[in-house]
Scaffold this motif. Structure first.
Motif, PDB file in Angstrom:
ATOM      1  N   PHE A 218       0.823  -1.210   0.000  1.00  0.00           N
ATOM      2  CA  PHE A 218       0.000   0.000   0.000  1.00  0.00           C
ATOM      3  C   PHE A 218       0.855   1.258   0.000  1.00  0.00           C
ATOM      4  CE2 PHE A 218      -1.839   3.370   2.653  1.00  0.00           C
ATOM      5  CZ  PHE A 218      -2.895   3.760   1.842  1.00  0.00           C
ATOM      6  N   VAL A 219       1.835   1.336   0.918  1.00  0.00           N
ATOM      7  CA  VAL A 219       2.637   2.559   0.991  1.00  0.00           C
ATOM      8  C   VAL A 219       3.500   2.719  -0.258  1.00  0.00           C
ATOM      9  CG1 VAL A 219       2.639   2.608   3.519  1.00  0.00           C
ATOM     10  CG2 VAL A 219       4.512   1.473   2.320  1.00  0.00           C
ATOM     11  N   THR A 220       3.895   1.610  -0.878  1.00  0.00           N
ATOM     12  CA  THR A 220       4.670   1.683  -2.117  1.00  0.00           C
ATOM     13  C   THR A 220       3.839   2.300  -3.236  1.00  0.00           C
ATOM     14  OG1 THR A 220       6.035  -0.230  -1.522  1.00  0.00           O
ATOM     15  CG2 THR A 220       5.916   0.340  -3.855  1.00  0.00           C
ATOM     16  N   LEU A 221       2.614   1.829  -3.395  1.00  0.00           N
ATOM     17  CA  LEU A 221       1.739   2.364  -4.430  1.00  0.00           C
ATOM     18  C   LEU A 221       1.284   3.784  -4.090  1.00  0.00           C
ATOM     19  CD1 LEU A 221      -0.444  -0.782  -5.231  1.00  0.00           C
ATOM     20  CD2 LEU A 221       1.560   0.078  -6.462  1.00  0.00           C
ATOM     21  N   LYS A 222       1.039   4.023  -2.835  1.00  0.00           N
ATOM     22  CA  LYS A 222       0.612   5.352  -2.386  1.00  0.00           C
ATOM     23  C   LYS A 222       1.701   6.389  -2.633  1.00  0.00           C
ATOM     24  CE  LYS A 222      -1.846   8.323   0.202  1.00  0.00           C
ATOM     25  NZ  LYS A 222      -3.147   8.853  -0.216  1.00  0.00           N
ATOM     26  N   ASP A 223       2.941   6.022  -2.342  1.00  0.00           N
ATOM     27  CA  ASP A 223       4.064   6.955  -2.466  1.00  0.00           C
ATOM     28  C   ASP A 223       4.682   6.937  -3.863  1.00  0.00           C
ATOM     29  OD1 ASP A 223       5.280   8.887  -0.723  1.00  0.00           O
ATOM     30  OD2 ASP A 223       7.145   7.752  -0.845  1.00  0.00           O
ATOM     31  N   ASN A 224       4.257   5.986  -4.683  1.00  0.00           N
ATOM     32  CA  ASN A 224       4.741   5.863  -6.059  1.00  0.00           C
ATOM     33  C   ASN A 224       6.231   5.527  -6.129  1.00  0.00           C
ATOM     34  OD1 ASN A 224       3.986   5.835  -8.792  1.00  0.00           O
ATOM     35  ND2 ASN A 224       4.888   7.854  -9.127  1.00  0.00           N
ATOM     36  N   CYS A 225       6.759   4.915  -5.093  1.00  0.00           N
ATOM     37  CA  CYS A 225       8.157   4.494  -5.058  1.00  0.00           C
ATOM     38  C   CYS A 225       8.346   3.552  -3.859  1.00  0.00           C
ATOM     39  CB  CYS A 225       9.110   5.681  -4.969  1.00  0.00           C
ATOM     40  SG  CYS A 225       8.754   6.818  -3.620  1.00  0.00           S
ATOM     41  N   LEU A 226       9.501   2.942  -3.778  1.00  0.00           N
ATOM     42  CA  LEU A 226       9.715   1.859  -2.809  1.00  0.00           C
ATOM     43  C   LEU A 226      10.384   2.312  -1.511  1.00  0.00           C
ATOM     44  CD1 LEU A 226       9.411  -1.283  -2.600  1.00  0.00           C
ATOM     45  CD2 LEU A 226      11.731  -1.460  -3.526  1.00  0.00           C
ATOM     46  N   GLU A 227      10.839   3.563  -1.435  1.00  0.00           N
ATOM     47  CA  GLU A 227      11.687   3.966  -0.310  1.00  0.00           C
ATOM     48  C   GLU A 227      11.029   3.792   1.059  1.00  0.00           C
ATOM     49  OE1 GLU A 227      13.285   6.550  -3.736  1.00  0.00           O
ATOM     50  OE2 GLU A 227      11.304   5.969  -2.988  1.00  0.00           O
ATOM     51  N   LEU A 228       9.764   4.143   1.185  1.00  0.00           N
ATOM     52  CA  LEU A 228       9.109   4.001   2.489  1.00  0.00           C
ATOM     53  C   LEU A 228       9.094   2.549   2.948  1.00  0.00           C
ATOM     54  CD1 LEU A 228       5.995   6.386   2.355  1.00  0.00           C
ATOM     55  CD2 LEU A 228       8.116   6.697   3.647  1.00  0.00           C
ATOM     56  N   ALA A 229       8.759   1.633   2.046  1.00  0.00           N
ATOM     57  CA  ALA A 229       8.725   0.210   2.402  1.00  0.00           C
ATOM     58  C   ALA A 229      10.124  -0.284   2.763  1.00  0.00           C
ATOM     59  CB  ALA A 229       8.150  -0.614   1.247  1.00  0.00           C
ATOM     60  N   LEU A 230      11.141   0.194   2.056  1.00  0.00           N
ATOM     61  CA  LEU A 230      12.521  -0.172   2.399  1.00  0.00           C
ATOM     62  C   LEU A 230      12.844   0.254   3.827  1.00  0.00           C
ATOM     63  CD1 LEU A 230      14.390   0.886  -0.886  1.00  0.00           C
ATOM     64  CD2 LEU A 230      14.094  -1.455  -0.048  1.00  0.00           C
ATOM     65  N   GLY A 231      12.437   1.469   4.197  1.00  0.00           N
ATOM     66  CA  GLY A 231      12.702   1.965   5.545  1.00  0.00           C
ATOM     67  C   GLY A 231      11.915   1.228   6.611  1.00  0.00           C
TER      68      GLY A 231
END
Length: 295
Positions: A218-231
């Motif tokens: 969800f956060v990946t699609l919401k943020d349009n990138c992977l950085e949040l999920a990586l963190g």
């Protein structure tokens, strides 16, 4: 405007057979070559392979290092697949621009770590007798630098595969975010089912792994990138070098141990609280006007 995260799959060569072969290559590197490398490392460092099962239960820095070796080969498999089979830049698994926004990554890491640490402190205040101080300086100080390197490799590799490679691959079949998140949660849950934590309550713990996969999707699609999920994933696993449970999938000589884990239903309750708080921080405080990309 940059491409949406789902449209990145259109870069390079993206025929379905390439994804099928890519998954085989990744699993070959991760499970086959990674297992061989792990066994060789154990044989060189520890000795008799007949003691392997017993050794894997020990809480030591050496055990932690050896058990993380296979993730290096997991990462190599993903890199080879994306770079040479799909013929696109490796970091397109992170963003359409093939770049890492380190500020956003630190937001994900810092917010999730702060939330988990705060809930842990509350648990300590409410029930201090359930926490065992077990600090072993010689073991922990050896563990620390390796954990700071190997844990992000382990968590980032999982995110690059599950939230990067698989989400983008699934987008070639469907552009519906809810369907993609649901499938991704199932796929993330499956390899975690053998974890010893599952013995607390198979249904609830499995549901927790599923929910973690869905939320990171969800956060990946919401943020349009992977950085949040990586963190998020890095913070989630790094916390275990400070405080862990005795049934953790990866035994470490942590500073504190939780003697008795709560009923598994509480895993879901607290995870929902953590997710809600993270959403407010990541999207309500640090980012405005971000929305899911629908097609």
């Amino acid at each position: 405007m940059s491409q949406s995260y789902l449209e990145i799959a259109k870069q390079g060569k993206n025929a379905s057979w390439r994804y099928f072969l890519g998954i085989l290559v990744i699993f070959f590197c991760w499970i086959f070559i990674g297992t061989i490398a792990t066994l060789i490392s154990f044989r060189l460092v520890v000795g008799d392979l007949s003691t392997l099962q017993e050794f894997l239960k020990t809480r030591s820095a050496i055990n932690y290092i050896i058990q993380n070796i296979n993730f290096i080969f997991f990462a190599i498999g993903i890199f080879l697949t994306v770079r040479f089979l799909h013929e696109r830049k490796f970091l397109t698994l992170v963003s359409a621009e093939a770049k890492i926004n380190f500020r956003r990554l630190l937001v994900g890491f810092g917010a999730w770590f702060l939330i988990l640490a705060s809930i842990t402190v509350i648990g300590f205040v409410v029930e201090p007798e359930n926490f065992e101080f077990a600090f072993q300086p010689s073991q922990w100080l050896i563990l620390l630098p390796f954990a700071l390197i190997l844990t992000p490799i382990q968590t980032s590799t999982e995110e690059l595969f599950f939230r990067g490679y698989l989400i983008q691959g699934l987008s070639l079949i469907t552009k519906k975010p809810l369907i993609i998140m649901f499938i991704n949660g199932i796929l993330f849950m499956l390899p975690h089912l053998p974890n010893p934590e599952i013995q607390r309550g198979p249904v609830w713990v499995a549901l927790y792994f599923f929910a973690f996969g869905v939320f990171c999707s969800f956060v990946t699609l919401k943020d349009n990138c992977l950085e949040l999920a990586l963190g998020i994933h890095a913070a989630n696993n790094l916390l275990h070098i400070f405080i862990t449970t005795k049934d953790s999938a990866l035994p470490v000589p942590a500073i504190w141990f939780v003697k008795e884990t709560a009923n598994p239903q509480w895993l879901i309750f607290w995870f929902l609280i953590e997710s809600a708080l993270f959403y407010l921080i990541a999207f309500g405080v640090t980012r405005e006007n971000t929305s899911l990309k629908n097609s």
